[in-house]
Design an enzyme around this catalytic site. Structure first.
Site, short mmCIF file in Angstrom:
data_model
loop_
_atom_site.label_atom_id
_atom_site.label_comp_id
_atom_site.label_asym_id
_atom_site.label_seq_id
_atom_site.Cartn_x
_atom_site.Cartn_y
_atom_site.Cartn_z
N SER A 134 0.86 -1.18 0.00
CA SER A 134 0.00 0.00 0.00
C SER A 134 0.89 1.23 0.00
O SER A 134 2.02 1.19 0.53
CB SER A 134 -0.90 0.02 1.24
OG SER A 134 -1.50 1.29 1.43
N TYR A 170 -1.79 -0.57 10.39
CA TYR A 170 -2.01 -0.98 9.00
C TYR A 170 -0.82 -0.55 8.14
O TYR A 170 -0.28 -1.35 7.37
CB TYR A 170 -3.29 -0.38 8.45
CG TYR A 170 -3.50 -0.69 6.98
CD1 TYR A 170 -3.91 -1.94 6.58
CD2 TYR A 170 -3.26 0.27 6.00
CE1 TYR A 170 -4.08 -2.25 5.24
CE2 TYR A 170 -3.43 -0.01 4.66
CZ TYR A 170 -3.85 -1.27 4.29
OH TYR A 170 -4.00 -1.57 2.95
#
Length: 269
Positions: free
Chosen positions: A142, A155
């Site tokens: 990501s 995350y």
């Protein structure tokens, strides 16, 4: 990717969104498929649609990669099926709330899928790829992996792990004819965002990419031999500069004395 043998692609998180699109596009490139996800109903629907559209063989495996027995089941497939030539490590769990507003048990579950499961699947398939001297591993990271201070830091940290692991895999496996890629998308229009507790409605349209565009860019990056693919990055020179700055640190990462700035005189009493 076009220079490597076809075969079977195992795609995790393949029941919707980016994973389902990867599956469809890989099938259209000539791969048979093994689709892994938690929802058998959704897997069956996706598999049927892809098989009818492409004529490829599509198998499904219902598995929650956060559950050890399910994870071991997928590992056994990766170790034992010699037709598998590409692993797409797409399954993931997200979060958007800041650390102090997040439940630590949920964070541990996220680490189990984003870090532990991804790592174990790499370990399961890499020896077979090395023995056959070909194979491709795609790890879904990501953009938050290089900006963990945005949104949920745990995350972002899990995705920073994916980036670091991919860099290591490239160093270790590239000379063995194994292709490695990490994909670093920003906000993408998929159910993943809502499942993470966020809402795409709160984001400006100009920063949200359509899922199909993100997957097309990721596959184009793989075809071009990119190790890191940021689908929205206009100029790859920016990533190269980022990497060059990281490499500049390397000669000084470990020395037998502290840097001069830390050798300060003792404070006067």
């Amino acid at each position: 990717m076009t220079n490597f043998p076809r075969g079977t692609a195992l795609v995790t998180g393949a029941s919707s969104g980016i994973g389902a699109l990867y599956a469809d596009k890989l099938a259209r490139r000539g791969y048979d498929l093994i689709l892994v996800a938690r929802s058998q109903d959704s897997l069956t629907r996706v598999a049927k649609e892809i098989a009818q559209a492409t004529g490829r063989t599509v198998k499904t495996v219902r598995a929650d990669l956060g559950q050890r027995n399910d994870l071991l089941k997928v590992e056994r497939i990766l170790r034992s099926d010699p037709t598998i030539t590409i692993l797409v490590n797409n399954a993931g769990v997200g979060a958007v709330e800041p650390l102090l507003m997040s439940d630590v048990e949920a964070m541990e579950r996220m680490i189990a899928v984003n870090v532990t499961a991804l790592t174990r699947l790499v370990y399961a398939v890499a020896p077979s790829f090395v023995a056959r001297e070909h194979g491709t591993i795609v790890n879904m990271a990501s953009a938050l992996g290089i900006a963990p201070e945005i949104l949920n830091g745990v995350y972002g940290a899990t995705k920073a792990f994916v980036i670091a692991l991919t860099l290591s895999l490239q160093k270790e496996l590239a000379e063995k004819n194994i292709r490695i890629q990490a994909v670093l998308p920003g906000a993408v229009e998929t159910p993943f965002w809502e499942a993470s507790g966020g809402s795409l409605d709160r984001l400006p349209d100009q920063i949200v990419m359509k899922a199909e565009d993100a997957v097309d860019a990721a596959l184009a990056g793989l075809d071009m031999g990119e190790l890191m693919t940021l689908p929205s990055l206009p100029n790859i020179d920016d990533w190269d500069a980022y990497e060059a700055a990281r490499q500049k640190l390397m000669p000084n990462r470990s020395r037998n004395v502290p840097a001069p700035r830390y050798r300060t005189p003792a404070l006067a009493s």
